[in-house]
Scaffold this motif. Structure first.
Motif, short mmCIF file in Angstrom:
data_model
loop_
_atom_site.label_atom_id
_atom_site.label_comp_id
_atom_site.label_asym_id
_atom_site.label_seq_id
_atom_site.Cartn_x
_atom_site.Cartn_y
_atom_site.Cartn_z
N SER A 35 95.49 10.34 69.77
CA SER A 35 96.41 10.92 70.73
C SER A 35 95.85 12.25 71.21
O SER A 35 95.57 13.13 70.40
N ILE A 36 95.70 12.37 72.57
CA ILE A 36 95.09 13.57 73.12
C ILE A 36 96.12 14.27 73.99
O ILE A 36 96.73 13.67 74.87
N THR A 37 96.30 15.57 73.76
CA THR A 37 97.25 16.37 74.53
C THR A 37 96.53 17.58 75.10
O THR A 37 95.38 17.87 74.76
N GLY A 38 97.21 18.27 76.00
CA GLY A 38 96.67 19.51 76.55
C GLY A 38 95.61 19.24 77.61
O GLY A 38 95.44 18.15 78.13
N THR A 39 94.85 20.28 77.92
CA THR A 39 93.75 20.21 78.87
C THR A 39 92.46 20.38 78.11
O THR A 39 92.24 21.44 77.49
N VAL A 40 91.62 19.37 78.14
CA VAL A 40 90.46 19.42 77.27
C VAL A 40 89.33 18.60 77.88
O VAL A 40 89.56 17.65 78.61
N THR A 41 88.07 18.99 77.57
CA THR A 41 86.88 18.30 78.05
C THR A 41 86.00 17.93 76.87
O THR A 41 85.76 18.76 75.98
N THR A 57 101.52 12.53 78.03
CA THR A 57 102.14 13.08 79.23
C THR A 57 101.79 14.55 79.38
O THR A 57 101.89 15.34 78.43
N GLY A 58 101.36 14.90 80.61
CA GLY A 58 101.02 16.28 80.91
C GLY A 58 99.59 16.65 80.58
O GLY A 58 99.13 17.72 80.97
N ALA A 59 98.85 15.79 79.89
CA ALA A 59 97.48 16.12 79.51
C ALA A 59 96.52 15.90 80.68
O ALA A 59 96.73 15.02 81.51
N VAL A 60 95.47 16.72 80.74
CA VAL A 60 94.37 16.55 81.68
C VAL A 60 93.10 16.48 80.86
O VAL A 60 92.65 17.47 80.29
N VAL A 61 92.51 15.26 80.78
CA VAL A 61 91.42 15.01 79.85
C VAL A 61 90.20 14.52 80.62
O VAL A 61 90.30 13.63 81.46
N GLU A 62 89.04 15.13 80.32
CA GLU A 62 87.80 14.71 80.95
C GLU A 62 86.77 14.38 79.89
O GLU A 62 86.53 15.16 78.96
N PHE A 63 86.17 13.17 80.05
CA PHE A 63 85.02 12.79 79.22
C PHE A 63 83.79 12.80 80.13
O PHE A 63 83.77 12.13 81.16
N SER A 64 82.78 13.58 79.74
CA SER A 64 81.57 13.70 80.54
C SER A 64 80.37 13.27 79.70
O SER A 64 80.17 13.79 78.59
#
Length: 770
Positions: A35-41, A57-64
């Motif tokens: 489970s991933i929350t918050g803004t994270v890269t 909900t509300g999370a902004v997640v980027e996998f690069s």
């Protein structure tokens, strides 16, 4: 001291918080979901995933630049983007298992961006690789491979947006699913992508407005390439725009239904069935599309099909036969359902020749002469009444279609090396006369097909084929009533005429050079086959007539002349009956023989006895039945004299000169034995020869005068029209009556004048005496 204690407590709290966040965002344990929350890269990581990943909900997640290996062999697992969350995959690799165990799911009001990534073997037995209900979904520079690769998008909100740009979707394992399936969604852009696979490439079900499919390469082995169905209850302002795509599909290239104000422009389409299908469409522009047959083994090819569509514009569309390989039965137009409205067509071509559509014309006085139009590739006549179409010539192209027509006449039509048969369907009282159909290329059915029509006629029409056309028929009559075929010639090798579920047909005075003259199958009843010449072409088949005995009844075969082209096997020629050609046929479901095959020629006039007795009604024992010095056989064909005359009348045209006297120039003039006035000068041939001694074959020579080079009338001094004692018209005769009347009036005036003068003289005398 208090400040120091507060600082220590604060540092301890932050340490605990970041420790928690680090745990929440770390590589998921093999025994739990992630489970991933918050803004994270996340950058440059590799993950072995056994359980699902939730973007909360509300999370902004980027996998690069990350790699995911989904390794659960027993359960389906997924990456779930919850409402109001966003997931970005950039330069990532996602590997499912070949069994199909993992997918990405995007919930309502969520966003997904996948850029420059590769998804392999994603999707499951029940899920596409990407299933989205989200607000914004964008795939760019991304490749999807594998059995269930593809994207399913549906969104109940009007602000939804889907972008697929510069992507590859390659379902190389025949999953029987669309590559892209879109439902109830608007604002869609699919651009510069390559979509390869098995079933439907782009399936749009009940989509809304503003759909653009531009500059894609689409290749599908089964079914449609682009399929679009617009919900009728949803207003479309812009509809669907399908432009500049290269399409290769086995079924239909582009299918739209219910679209309004749409554009289908500049596409290159190769299919096996239909290039473009427009159903229930209004005001669509279909232009500059190129269609060709893909070379498979499917049904007849139609470049454009219109079904229940109105007020569309079709211009500069073309069908081109493949440069090599099989040539397939092809029509440019196919119209289904009802109505075309004010649909307009301009410069549509089939192999560079114009494909014409005549629609909705009702005019019994209209005669359309096509003799000057040498570049016709197809003529489709739809819902027309009363027209006469003459001198249509179609070569190396498509053919002629009469669809939902009434009281039409097509005369002097020539179809040669065509890609499709002549089709008469859903029509009444239509006639094709004095026409020929030859060498239909790769025809899978018939030269002429009459389908679900009533009272249609083929008169004096010739069908010619060759031994390569096995399994083809000259005329196929299906589900039709009261069809008449009169004076036809069938050199179609295999089957002359096939009746299927048709009743009341009359086939008469026709000649068949084929293996089977007539095939009557599947409840075809009460048909009459009479006075036909049947010459068998040899081959292994024995029957002249094929009957489905169990389902046909009431069919009559009578006065037909049977003979064998290669071997009549007539061991007793004196009786005029061949030994072998008699074949069993059905009459009222009772087996019997036709005992009228008289193919001997008793009087040696080039007409056998059967033809003389039952067709021409001439004397089979007299070679010149009308005693005009012309053999009966010469009179009924053009022959050496160049004329067809009546073998039972020595003077066919009734001009008092016998047929022989005219064709032999017995009196020094070559006249026409079928015309009473050969040169058309209103004086019959006999009068000119025997009375006036003028030339009956020269319109400038006639009784009463001739015409000089300036067409000025010159009196013939050798002729005295008054002494001719004829009823022929004398030059100036029209003026005699009015001149006579004028003379009578003038004479009356003079008489009256004389009486008046006499009266005056009498009065003067009386006065003098008195």
């Amino acid at each position: 001291m208090r400040k120091k204690s507060f600082l220590i407590i604060s540092l301890l709290s932050m340490s605990i918080f970041f420790s928690f966040v680090s745990f929440a965002h770390s590589t998921p344990p093999e025994t739990a979901t992630w489970s991933i929350t918050g803004t994270v890269t996340f950058t440059g990581d590799s993950y072995d995933v056994y359980y699902s990943i939730y973007i909360q909900t509300g999370a902004v997640v980027e996998f690069s630049n990350c790699e995911f290996n989904f390794l659960n062999e027993t359960d389906e697992i997924f990456i779930k983007v919850n409402p109001n969350a966003e997931l970005i995959l950039s330069e990532c690799v996602l590997n499912g298992m070949e069994i199909g165990n993992a997918y990405i799911e995007v919930d309502d009001d969520a966003n997904l961006t996948i850029k420059d990534s590769t998804l392999t073997n994603m999707g499951t037995g029940t899920r596409m690789a990407i299933e989205t209900h989200g607000n914004f979904v964008k795939l760019e520079g991304t490749e999807l491979y594998g059995k269930y690769c593809g994207l399913s998008a549906s969104s109940p909100i009007a602000s939804s947006n889907l972008i697929i740009k510069s992507c590859i979707l390659d379902d190389d394992n025949a999953s029987m699913r669309p590559a892209i399936a879109i439902f109830d969604q608007a604002d869609i852009l699919i651009e510069d992508s390559s979509i390869l696979g098995y079933v439907i490439a782009i399936d749009m079900g009940s989509v809304r407005e503003n759909i653009t499919i531009y500059n894609n390469t689409v290749k599908y082995q089964e079914n449609d390439a682009i399929f679009g169905w617009i919900a009728g209850s949803i207003p479309q302002d812009q509809g669907i725009n399908i432009t500049d795509n290269v399409i290769d599909a086995s079924n239909r290239g582009i299918y739209t239904s219910g679209a309004k104000h749409s554009n289908i422009i500049g596409n290159q389409i190769a299919t096996d069935w239909t290039g473009i299908f427009i159903g229930n469409g209004i005001n669509q522009t279909v232009a500059n599309n190129t269609m060709t047959y893909r070379q498979s083994v499917y049904a007849d090819f139609n470049a454009i099909t219109l079904k229940d569509s109105f007020d569309n514009k079709l211009s500069n569309n073309s069908y081109v036969t493949p440069s090599s390989g099989e040539v397939h039965p092809t029509n440019f137009f196919n119209i289904e359902g009802t109505g075309l409205g004010s649909t307009m067509l301009y410069n549509n071509t089939i192999n560079g020749k114009v494909a014409q559509l005549l629609k909705g014309i009702t005019d019994y006085s209209a005669e359309i002469d096509k003799s000057s139009e040498q570049d016709i590739g197809e003529l489709y006549v739809w819902q027309c009444t009363g027209l006469k179409i003459a001198n249509l010539n179609i070569t190396d192209s498509s053919a002629l279609v009469l669809d939902e027509c009434t009281d039409l006449v097509v005369e002097n039509c020539s179809i040669n090396n065509a890609y499709s048969r002549i089709l008469i369907q859903d029509s009444d009282n239509c006639t094709i006369a004095n026409s020929s159909v030859e060498s239909i290329i790769d025809l899978r059915e018939n030269y002429v097909n009459i389908h679900e029509s009533t009272n249609c006629t083929l008169y004096n029409t010739t069908m010619i084929g060759d031994s390569s056309l096995i399994g083809k028929c000259g005329v196929g009559i299906s589900k039709s009533i009261n069809t008449t075929i009169d004076t036809g010639i069938f050199e179609t090798y295999d089957v002359g005429i096939q009746l299927w579920k048709s009743n009341g047909s009359l086939i008469m005075d026709s000649t068949f050079h084929c293996l089977t003259a007539l095939s009557i199958i599947d409840t075809s009843c009460y048909n009459n086959f009479t006075q036909n010449e049947i010459v068998k072409w040899g081959g292994g088949q024995d029957q002249y007539i094929y009957n489905d005995v169990g389902t046909t009844k009431g069919n009559i075969f009578d006065y037909n002349h049977w003979s064998g082209y290669w071997n009549a096997n007539d061991t007793t020629p004196e009786n005029g009956i061949a030994d072998e050609p008699h074949q069993i046929y059905v009459v009222e479901n009772t087996f019997g023989y036709d005992y009228y095959p008289l193919f001997i020629d008793t009087d040696s006039d080039d007409l056998d006895d059967f033809q003389e007795i039952y067709h021409y009604k001439t004397d089979p024992e007299d070679d010149d039945s009308d005693d005009d010095n012309l053999l009966d056989g010469e009179e009924v064909v053009t022959g050496a004299d160049g004329f067809v005359t009546n073998p039972n009348d020595e003077d066919t045209d009734g001009d008092a000169l016998t047929d022989w006297e005219e064709v032999s120039a017995f009196y020094g003039y070559d006249t026409d034995p079928t015309k009473e006035d050969s040169d058309g000068d209103d004086f019959n041939d006999y009068y000119e020869i025997m009375v006036a001694e003028t030339d009956p074959a020269d319109i400038e020579s006639y009784p009463g005068g001739t015409l000089d080079a300036e067409n000025t009338e010159i009196q013939d001094e050798e002729e005295d029209p008054i002494e001719d004692n004829t009823t022929g018209m004398i030059p100036g005769f029209g003026y005699i009556m009015p001149l006579t009347i004028l003379l009578c009036v003038f004479s009356g005036f003079l008489v009256k004048k004389k009486i008046k003068i006499n009266e005056n003289i009498s009065d003067n005398r009386r006065r003098a005496l008195s």
